[in-house]
Enzyme design. Structure first.
Site, PDB file in Angstrom:
ATOM      1  CE  LYS A 195      -3.411   2.512   2.728  1.00 50.73           C
ATOM      2  NZ  LYS A 195      -4.470   2.445   3.724  1.00 50.73           N
ATOM      3  CE  LYS A 248      -5.915   1.956  -0.368  1.00 48.68           C
ATOM      4  NZ  LYS A 248      -6.279   2.082   1.009  1.00 48.68           N
TER       5      LYS A 248
HETATM    6  C1  PBG Z   1      -7.301   3.376   5.856  1.00 52.41           C
HETATM    7  C2  PBG Z   1      -7.586   3.297   4.402  1.00 52.41           C
HETATM    8  C3  PBG Z   1      -7.434   4.272   3.395  1.00 52.41           C
HETATM    9  C4  PBG Z   1      -7.939   3.705   2.217  1.00 52.41           C
HETATM   10  C5  PBG Z   1      -8.344   2.414   2.524  1.00 52.41           C
HETATM   11  N1  PBG Z   1      -8.095   2.163   3.866  1.00 52.41           N
HETATM   12  C6  PBG Z   1      -6.975   5.681   3.479  1.00 52.41           C
HETATM   13  C7  PBG Z   1      -5.570   5.977   3.753  1.00 52.41           C
HETATM   14  O1  PBG Z   1      -4.718   5.105   3.896  1.00 52.41           O
HETATM   15  O2  PBG Z   1      -5.301   7.168   3.886  1.00 52.41           O
HETATM   16  C8  PBG Z   1      -8.032   4.404   0.899  1.00 52.41           C
HETATM   17  C9  PBG Z   1      -9.077   3.891  -0.030  1.00 52.41           C
HETATM   18  C10 PBG Z   1      -9.446   4.801  -1.154  1.00 52.41           C
HETATM   19  O3  PBG Z   1      -8.815   5.834  -1.410  1.00 52.41           O
HETATM   20  O4  PBG Z   1     -10.421   4.461  -1.841  1.00 52.41           O
HETATM   21  N2  PBG Z   1      -5.986   3.520   6.215  1.00 52.41           N
END
Ligand code: PBG
Length: 323
Positions: A195, A248
């Site tokens: 991520k 992601k």
């Molecule tokens: C929680 C999380 C996030 C997303 C999914 N889980 C936000 C982040 O990490 O700031 C993002 C999902 C999206 O942008 O659709 N940490």
């Protein structure tokens, strides 16, 4: 084979032929729809930067889950907006928290629907970071306790799968250990393994009210420049017990989806994130791009790159289009 013996256009001459030789197909069962659950009753509040996506109270969410199930969509992943936030993210692991209650309600109304929960703290901390802040930095090991407690509380509420998205080191192992100790050895973990610290989460942070109040997430989410490191993160999560892994965002990281597909044998997901969705919707609303074709082309690209399933805000329109 040289031209004119070979003519690639022969197999492109009609939709019937194109359909016959199509290499990548989409199936609604491969989609997971992210949903945002909030306090109240009868709430269905549209998120301004994500047209067609809503913050929903539990009763509205249950209706949405029934519709999702009816469309043959693979499942949902839940994000919570708690009543109150605090320094210790207590809403994240409260047995009567918003996500815990939503899971129980969704599973009792639509038992066959696959319900995944996002395990993270940023929606529950007053400062918006994904963990416990100590001396201005997120303390990794202290945060693991919150994550493990959240995952157990989600499993206890009936979650089919837990999905840690925080990017703390060692969280998959900590969650696996806690689940097993509490009698949830059968609950799978879908790790947000690779991520990235991406600009494309912007609209989500409006949807989930999770913007960090100071600094950014670069000390825990990955540097977008690092592909080799992504493979190390995935390998480590699998070693710690991840049953499935995820890359992601999706479209800017198709190379890593492909590489992960080739290197690892576990099921691989990709998250077409809020900013990817918002870009398409914004361009479509301006008449600059065809929304439906952009949806199908991006989803197809993500599958072609090697993702087995896709977390996507297009799950409903895509399922309708395919159905
Ligand atoms: C929680 C999380 C996030 C997303 C999914 N889980 C936000 C982040 O990490 O700031 C993002 C999902 C999206 O942008 O659709 N940490």
């Amino acid at each position: 084979m040289p031209f004119p013996i070979h003519r690639g256009r022969r197999l492109r001459s009609s939709e019937a032929i194109r359909s016959l030789v199509r290499e990548t197909r989409l199936d609604p069962a491969q989609f997971i729809l992210p949903l945002f659950v909030c306090p109240g009753e009868g709430v269905r509040r549209e998120i301004s930067s994500m047209p067609g996506q809503f913050q929903m109270s539990i009763d509205s969410l249950v209706r949405e889950c029934e519709e999702v199930r009816g469309l043959g969509i693979g499942g949902v992943i839940l994000f919570g907006l708690p009543d109150a936030k605090d320094e210790s993210a207590s809403g994240a692991y409260d047995p009567a928290g918003i996500v815990q209650r939503a899971v129980a309600a969704a599973k009792s109304a639509v038992p066959q629907l696959l319900v995944i929960t996002d395990v993270c703290n940023c929606e529950y901390t007053s400062h918006g970071h994904c963990g416990k802040v100590v001396d201005g930095d997120v303390d990794n090991d202290a945060t693991l306790e919150w994550l493990a407690a959240s995952a157990v509380s989600h499993a206890r509420a009936g979650a089919d799968i837990v999905a840690p998205s925080d990017m703390m080191d060692g969280r998959v192992g900590a969650i696996r250990k806690a689940l097993d100790a509490e009698g949830f050895a059968k609950t799978p973990i879908l790790a947000y393994a690779a991520k990235f610290a991406s600009v494309f989460y912007g609209p989500f942070r409006e949807a989930a009210d999770s913007t960090p109040q100071f600094g950014d997430r670069k000390s825990y989410q990955m540097d977008p420049a690092n592909g080799r490191e992504a493979m190390r993160e995935i390998a480590q999560d699998i070693e710690e017990g991840a049953d499935m892994v995820m890359v992601k965002p999706a479209l800017p990281y198709l190379d890593l989806i492909r590489e992960a597909r080739e290197r690892f044998d576990v099921p691989l997901g990709a998250y077409q994130v809020s900013g990817e969705f918002a870009m398409i919707m914004a361009a479509a609303r301006n008449g600059w791009i065809d929304e439906e074709r952009a949806m199908v082309e991006t989803l197809t690209s993500i599958r072609r790159a090697g993702a087995d399933f896709i977390l996507t805000y297009f799950a409903k329109p895509a399922a309708r289009k395919l159905g």
